[in-house]
Design a protein around this motif. Structure first.
Motif, PDB file in Angstrom:
ATOM      1  N   PRO A  46      13.516  32.527 -22.368  1.00  0.00           N
ATOM      2  CA  PRO A  46      14.299  33.702 -21.989  1.00  0.00           C
ATOM      3  C   PRO A  46      14.695  34.571 -23.179  1.00  0.00           C
ATOM      4  CG  PRO A  46      15.655  31.736 -21.909  1.00  0.00           C
ATOM      5  CD  PRO A  46      14.257  31.273 -22.150  1.00  0.00           C
ATOM      6  N   LEU A  47      14.677  33.975 -24.388  1.00  0.00           N
ATOM      7  CA  LEU A  47      15.145  34.671 -25.585  1.00  0.00           C
ATOM      8  C   LEU A  47      14.038  34.773 -26.621  1.00  0.00           C
ATOM      9  CD1 LEU A  47      17.509  35.901 -27.216  1.00  0.00           C
ATOM     10  CD2 LEU A  47      18.070  33.581 -27.974  1.00  0.00           C
ATOM     11  N   GLY A  48      13.926  35.960 -27.228  1.00  0.00           N
ATOM     12  CA  GLY A  48      12.954  36.174 -28.281  1.00  0.00           C
ATOM     13  C   GLY A  48      13.608  36.793 -29.503  1.00  0.00           C
ATOM     14  N   PHE A  49      12.874  36.788 -30.609  1.00  0.00           N
ATOM     15  CA  PHE A  49      13.359  37.340 -31.875  1.00  0.00           C
ATOM     16  C   PHE A  49      12.309  38.294 -32.424  1.00  0.00           C
ATOM     17  CE2 PHE A  49      15.285  33.221 -31.237  1.00  0.00           C
ATOM     18  CZ  PHE A  49      16.618  33.454 -31.512  1.00  0.00           C
ATOM     19  N   GLY A 137      10.121  36.638 -21.025  1.00  0.00           N
ATOM     20  CA  GLY A 137      11.555  36.834 -21.173  1.00  0.00           C
ATOM     21  C   GLY A 137      11.908  38.307 -21.294  1.00  0.00           C
ATOM     22  N   THR A 138      13.207  38.588 -21.298  1.00  0.00           N
ATOM     23  CA  THR A 138      13.661  39.984 -21.372  1.00  0.00           C
ATOM     24  C   THR A 138      14.782  40.195 -22.385  1.00  0.00           C
ATOM     25  OG1 THR A 138      15.239  39.611 -19.575  1.00  0.00           O
ATOM     26  CG2 THR A 138      13.052  40.429 -18.958  1.00  0.00           C
ATOM     27  N   GLN A 139      15.278  39.130 -23.003  1.00  0.00           N
ATOM     28  CA  GLN A 139      16.389  39.257 -23.949  1.00  0.00           C
ATOM     29  C   GLN A 139      15.848  39.081 -25.366  1.00  0.00           C
ATOM     30  OE1 GLN A 139      18.859  36.138 -22.238  1.00  0.00           O
ATOM     31  NE2 GLN A 139      20.154  37.671 -21.270  1.00  0.00           N
ATOM     32  N   LEU A 140      16.006  40.115 -26.187  1.00  0.00           N
ATOM     33  CA  LEU A 140      15.376  40.128 -27.504  1.00  0.00           C
ATOM     34  C   LEU A 140      16.401  40.457 -28.587  1.00  0.00           C
ATOM     35  CD1 LEU A 140      12.448  39.825 -28.648  1.00  0.00           C
ATOM     36  CD2 LEU A 140      12.338  42.318 -28.647  1.00  0.00           C
ATOM     37  N   THR A 190      11.293  46.130 -18.784  1.00  0.00           N
ATOM     38  CA  THR A 190      12.565  46.501 -19.395  1.00  0.00           C
ATOM     39  C   THR A 190      13.131  45.314 -20.164  1.00  0.00           C
ATOM     40  OG1 THR A 190      13.052  48.132 -17.688  1.00  0.00           O
ATOM     41  CG2 THR A 190      14.909  47.318 -18.973  1.00  0.00           C
ATOM     42  N   LEU A 191      13.437  45.540 -21.419  1.00  0.00           N
ATOM     43  CA  LEU A 191      14.026  44.523 -22.292  1.00  0.00           C
ATOM     44  C   LEU A 191      15.471  44.900 -22.596  1.00  0.00           C
ATOM     45  CD1 LEU A 191      11.163  44.199 -24.938  1.00  0.00           C
ATOM     46  CD2 LEU A 191      11.575  42.682 -23.006  1.00  0.00           C
ATOM     47  N   THR A 192      16.284  43.890 -22.852  1.00  0.00           N
ATOM     48  CA  THR A 192      17.627  44.127 -23.365  1.00  0.00           C
ATOM     49  C   THR A 192      17.634  43.738 -24.833  1.00  0.00           C
ATOM     50  OG1 THR A 192      18.594  43.609 -21.203  1.00  0.00           O
ATOM     51  CG2 THR A 192      20.079  43.648 -23.091  1.00  0.00           C
ATOM     52  N   LEU A 193      17.930  44.709 -25.699  1.00  0.00           N
ATOM     53  CA  LEU A 193      17.933  44.483 -27.141  1.00  0.00           C
ATOM     54  C   LEU A 193      19.331  44.139 -27.619  1.00  0.00           C
ATOM     55  CD1 LEU A 193      15.713  47.474 -28.349  1.00  0.00           C
ATOM     56  CD2 LEU A 193      14.986  45.216 -27.510  1.00  0.00           C
ATOM     57  N   TYR A 194      19.402  43.125 -28.472  1.00  0.00           N
ATOM     58  CA  TYR A 194      20.661  42.692 -29.086  1.00  0.00           C
ATOM     59  C   TYR A 194      20.482  42.788 -30.602  1.00  0.00           C
ATOM     60  CZ  TYR A 194      21.468  40.741 -24.435  1.00  0.00           C
ATOM     61  OH  TYR A 194      21.621  40.578 -23.070  1.00  0.00           O
ATOM     62  N   PRO A 195      20.735  43.951 -31.182  1.00  0.00           N
ATOM     63  CA  PRO A 195      20.438  44.140 -32.607  1.00  0.00           C
ATOM     64  C   PRO A 195      21.396  43.390 -33.528  1.00  0.00           C
ATOM     65  CG  PRO A 195      21.486  46.096 -31.713  1.00  0.00           C
ATOM     66  CD  PRO A 195      21.220  45.194 -30.553  1.00  0.00           C
TER      67      PRO A 195
END
Length: 223
Positions: A46-49, A137-140, A190-195
């Motif tokens: 679910p999570l990527g970097f 996944g969609t959370q990056l 659609t991705l959600t970016l967490y910078p």
């Protein structure tokens, strides 16, 4: 899901005409400078970097986020998952198979300088396809300005302005933003970016704060 032979060949063809690759480092480790450094890991993670570009250690081991900056991130991630820091390099490396890892351009540049906008645009369609089709996944979590604003490439003017304004906001490292990518075949995701800031010792403003910021992100995303 590894790259198909056709996908790998697409990267190799673009890299054949790529100036600025750090050929001496590839030669030092007897690595093929046309071979992309991509850590696809678990396609269902679910999570990527997502980072800027590979460094010396990434060339040596053939996978991203394995050098000094990547080790900082992996230590935080491993500690969250196991309740203690990784015992050794191989323990932190084991995380490669559990998450999705990628960079704007999967080749090491000379002098560890960020790739130009032109080069990033050249590889953008191939990297988009990886994010849209190879990873489910969609959370990056993105590391640094270059990695975050990569998502503005090829976007309409209003969308580019929205992402640039978000990056300038003071709470960008505690907030998130959605962005939609589309492949050349018209597949959208659609991705959600967490910078987060780039985990480099040269980034004195944020270097000491990076582990805590990443820990907050991971606690929220990996409950």
């Amino acid at each position: 899901m590894p790259l198909s032979s056709a996908e790998r060949e697409s990267f190799r063809q673009l890299a054949a005409d790529l100036p600025g690759v750090d050929l001496p480092v590839y030669q030092q480790f007897a690595k093929d400078p046309l071979d992309p450094i991509i850590g696809l890991g678990d396609p269902d993670a679910p999570l990527g970097f997502f980072g800027r570009d590979p460094g010396r250690e990434e060339v040596k081991y053939g996978e991203p986020f394995i050098g000094s900056g990547g080790q900082i991130a992996r230590k935080v991630l491993y500690t969250h998952l196991h309740g203690q820091p990784p015992a050794d390099f191989e323990a932190s490396r084991s995380l490669s198979q559990q998450f999705f890892w990628a960079n704007t351009v999967p080749y090491k540049p000379l002098g560890n300088k960020a790739w130009s906008e032109r080069v990033k645009k050249t590889f953008h369609p191939l990297m988009r396809r990886l994010l849209v089709e190879h990873w489910h996944g969609t959370q990056l979590i993105t590391f640094g300005r270059e990695a975050f604003l990569w998502f503005s490439i090829g976007q309409p003017k209003e969308e580019r302005a929205r992402l640039e304004a978000f990056w300038k906001s003071e709470d960008r490292f505690e907030s998130s933003i959605e962005v939609t990518l589309e492949t050349e075949e018209g597949i959208r995701k659609t991705l959600t970016l967490y910078p987060l800031p780039h985990p480099s010792p040269l980034n004195q403003t944020w270097y000491t704060r990076f582990p805590g910021l990443l820990e907050s992100r991971i606690k929220m995303l990996l409950k």
